[in-house]
Design a protein around this motif. Structure first.
Motif, PDB file in Angstrom:
ATOM      1  N   ASP A  38       0.832  -1.217   0.000  1.00  0.00           N
ATOM      2  CA  ASP A  38       0.000   0.000   0.000  1.00  0.00           C
ATOM      3  C   ASP A  38       0.859   1.255   0.000  1.00  0.00           C
ATOM      4  OD1 ASP A  38      -2.941   1.162   0.753  1.00  0.00           O
ATOM      5  OD2 ASP A  38      -1.383   2.265   1.854  1.00  0.00           O
ATOM      6  N   HIS A  39       1.848   1.294   0.886  1.00  0.00           N
ATOM      7  CA  HIS A  39       2.761   2.448   0.915  1.00  0.00           C
ATOM      8  C   HIS A  39       4.034   2.113   1.682  1.00  0.00           C
ATOM      9  CE1 HIS A  39       0.606   3.073   4.814  1.00  0.00           C
ATOM     10  NE2 HIS A  39       1.751   3.568   5.228  1.00  0.00           N
ATOM     11  N   VAL A  40       5.049   2.918   1.454  1.00  0.00           N
ATOM     12  CA  VAL A  40       6.240   2.916   2.311  1.00  0.00           C
ATOM     13  C   VAL A  40       6.316   4.286   2.971  1.00  0.00           C
ATOM     14  CG1 VAL A  40       7.568   1.275   0.906  1.00  0.00           C
ATOM     15  CG2 VAL A  40       7.830   3.744   0.513  1.00  0.00           C
ATOM     16  N   ASN A 163      11.055   3.261   6.757  1.00  0.00           N
ATOM     17  CA  ASN A 163      10.578   3.039   8.129  1.00  0.00           C
ATOM     18  C   ASN A 163       9.578   1.887   8.199  1.00  0.00           C
ATOM     19  OD1 ASN A 163       8.101   4.018  10.103  1.00  0.00           O
ATOM     20  ND2 ASN A 163      10.127   4.148  11.071  1.00  0.00           N
ATOM     21  N   HIS A 164       8.737   1.748   7.181  1.00  0.00           N
ATOM     22  CA  HIS A 164       7.875   0.573   7.102  1.00  0.00           C
ATOM     23  C   HIS A 164       7.333   0.348   5.701  1.00  0.00           C
ATOM     24  CE1 HIS A 164       5.032   3.862   8.261  1.00  0.00           C
ATOM     25  NE2 HIS A 164       4.187   3.262   7.456  1.00  0.00           N
ATOM     26  N   PHE A 165       7.073  -0.908   5.416  1.00  0.00           N
ATOM     27  CA  PHE A 165       6.262  -1.304   4.266  1.00  0.00           C
ATOM     28  C   PHE A 165       4.854  -1.579   4.813  1.00  0.00           C
ATOM     29  CE2 PHE A 165       8.567  -2.450   0.246  1.00  0.00           C
ATOM     30  CZ  PHE A 165       9.810  -1.966   0.595  1.00  0.00           C
ATOM     31  N   THR A 166       3.882  -1.660   3.920  1.00  0.00           N
ATOM     32  CA  THR A 166       2.487  -1.803   4.351  1.00  0.00           C
ATOM     33  C   THR A 166       1.752  -2.795   3.463  1.00  0.00           C
ATOM     34  OG1 THR A 166       2.564   0.537   4.913  1.00  0.00           O
ATOM     35  CG2 THR A 166       0.385  -0.498   4.858  1.00  0.00           C
ATOM     36  N   ILE A 167       1.200  -3.813   4.063  1.00  0.00           N
ATOM     37  CA  ILE A 167       0.401  -4.762   3.279  1.00  0.00           C
ATOM     38  C   ILE A 167      -0.973  -4.154   3.008  1.00  0.00           C
ATOM     39  CG2 ILE A 167      -0.809  -6.981   3.361  1.00  0.00           C
ATOM     40  CD1 ILE A 167       1.626  -8.219   4.650  1.00  0.00           C
ATOM     41  N   GLU A 207      -8.438   2.260   7.662  1.00  0.00           N
ATOM     42  CA  GLU A 207      -8.156   1.525   8.903  1.00  0.00           C
ATOM     43  C   GLU A 207      -6.739   0.981   8.804  1.00  0.00           C
ATOM     44  OE1 GLU A 207     -12.507  -0.446  10.033  1.00  0.00           O
ATOM     45  OE2 GLU A 207     -11.097  -1.567   8.796  1.00  0.00           O
ATOM     46  N   GLN A 208      -6.001   1.105   9.911  1.00  0.00           N
ATOM     47  CA  GLN A 208      -4.613   0.651   9.894  1.00  0.00           C
ATOM     48  C   GLN A 208      -4.265  -0.077  11.190  1.00  0.00           C
ATOM     49  OE1 GLN A 208      -3.802   4.866   8.962  1.00  0.00           O
ATOM     50  NE2 GLN A 208      -1.902   4.106   8.069  1.00  0.00           N
ATOM     51  N   SER A 209      -3.366  -1.056  11.066  1.00  0.00           N
ATOM     52  CA  SER A 209      -2.738  -1.678  12.229  1.00  0.00           C
ATOM     53  C   SER A 209      -1.266  -1.784  11.930  1.00  0.00           C
ATOM     54  CB  SER A 209      -3.312  -3.074  12.475  1.00  0.00           C
ATOM     55  OG  SER A 209      -4.643  -2.978  12.926  1.00  0.00           O
ATOM     56  N   TYR A 233       6.014  -3.425  10.425  1.00  0.00           N
ATOM     57  CA  TYR A 233       5.184  -3.714   9.257  1.00  0.00           C
ATOM     58  C   TYR A 233       3.797  -3.132   9.533  1.00  0.00           C
ATOM     59  CZ  TYR A 233       5.064  -6.678   4.992  1.00  0.00           C
ATOM     60  OH  TYR A 233       5.063  -7.160   3.705  1.00  0.00           O
ATOM     61  N   GLU A 234       3.196  -2.565   8.495  1.00  0.00           N
ATOM     62  CA  GLU A 234       1.871  -1.961   8.664  1.00  0.00           C
ATOM     63  C   GLU A 234       0.855  -2.658   7.745  1.00  0.00           C
ATOM     64  OE1 GLU A 234       1.780   2.462   8.496  1.00  0.00           O
ATOM     65  OE2 GLU A 234      -0.140   2.148   7.512  1.00  0.00           O
ATOM     66  N   PHE A 235      -0.419  -2.483   8.065  1.00  0.00           N
ATOM     67  CA  PHE A 235      -1.516  -3.101   7.315  1.00  0.00           C
ATOM     68  C   PHE A 235      -2.588  -2.036   7.121  1.00  0.00           C
ATOM     69  CE2 PHE A 235       0.760  -5.768  10.162  1.00  0.00           C
ATOM     70  CZ  PHE A 235       1.197  -6.789   9.338  1.00  0.00           C
TER      71      PHE A 235
HETATM   72 NI    NI Z   1       2.225   3.978   7.190  1.00  0.00          NI
END
Ligand code: NI
Length: 267
Positions: A38-40, A163-167, A207-209, A233-235
């Motif tokens: 989804d995003h970095v 800092n993070h990737f996002t599923i 919505e994010q976790s 890791y984010e979702f």
């Molecule tokens: Ni994010």
């Protein structure tokens, strides 16, 4: 450099620092999912030559355009999101710390680090996976920054890296965060609970976790070795707005909680 190569380099660097990400990616792939990013997110200081203004031309060259600015007053951050002309490419969320809003001692530490940056290294894509452009701060300096801004301490110790990737939860076979959280819990992955395990709701269109960041040993300038937070890791689950368009932005209240994923005081 094309986007595919850019994100592969970022992923390779990120998973070295964040072994949980490779493991989590595998868990969802093994369950029959196609994993879409989804995003970095990137973090930096608002000091030349590594501020958003100096580094964003690299993103523009990759085909990105600025989408929306964000402000996080309490965390002393500015941010911009970027979208690619090709909607199949991940979004980019880029934040910077407003260093002038910190105390003089903290500012002095950060300015000393930024003075060491080789300006010529900041024009290549590789700056985004280059890590520290400075010698490691001392443990005392790190603690001084941590007391004022967890974000400042993170950038000082980790440097310029994703800092993070996002599923993208929208692309999972069970496209809801309940499924994601159940999977993560059964794999004993610690989650960021600040702001609730699920941040945001359908009304805010996002919505994010997120997990709690991995930890890794860093040897500080004075030779002290300490475990510090690396990346997480984010979702993200996106909803369509009243006109039927998929929401493309970021919700500051969610992001404000997501930033705490690197706060090791949660461990
Ligand atoms: Ni994010």
């Amino acid at each position: 450099m094309d986007c595919q190569k850019f994100f592969q380099q970022l992923w390779d660097d990120y998973t070295q620092l964040t072994p949980q990400a490779k493991y989590i990616h595998q868990i969802f792939a093994d369950d029959g999912n196609r994993i879409v990013n989804d995003h970095v997110a990137f973090r930096t200081f608002n000091i030349k030559p590594i501020d958003i203004g100096s580094l964003s031309p690299i993103l523009l060259n990759l085909g990105y355009r600025p989408f929306s600015p964000y402000q996080f007053e309490e965390k002393k951050l500015n941010a911009w999101s970027y979208l690619h002309d090709d909607p199949a490419q991940p979004r980019v969320f880029f934040s910077e710390l407003k260093v002038q809003e910190l105390s003089s001692p903290a500012q002095a530490i950060i300015r000393k680090l930024c003075q060491q940056v080789d300006e010529s290294a900041t024009h290549a894509e590789s700056i985004f996976w280059s890590g520290r452009q400075w010698t490691t701060p001392s443990w005392q300096e790190y603690k001084t920054l941590l007391a004022e801004s967890e974000y400042a301490a993170w950038v000082a110790a980790i440097g310029l890296r994703v800092n993070h990737f996002t599923i993208s939860v929208n692309h999972l076979k069970d496209d809801n965060l309940d499924y994601v959280i159940k999977k993560l819990k059964s794999a004993n992955i610690p989650l960021n609970k600040i702001g609730g395990i699920v941040k945001g709701d359908k009304n805010s269109l996002l919505e994010q976790s997120s997990t709690l960041a991995d930890q890794q040993d860093v040897i500080f300038y004075d030779g002290d070795k300490h475990k510090i937070s690396t990346c997480y890791y984010e979702f993200a689950k996106r909803y369509t707005d009243s006109s039927g368009h998929l929401y493309q932005g970021f919700v500051p209240a969610n992001a404000n909680s997501i930033f705490h994923s690197t706060d090791q005081r949660q461990h």
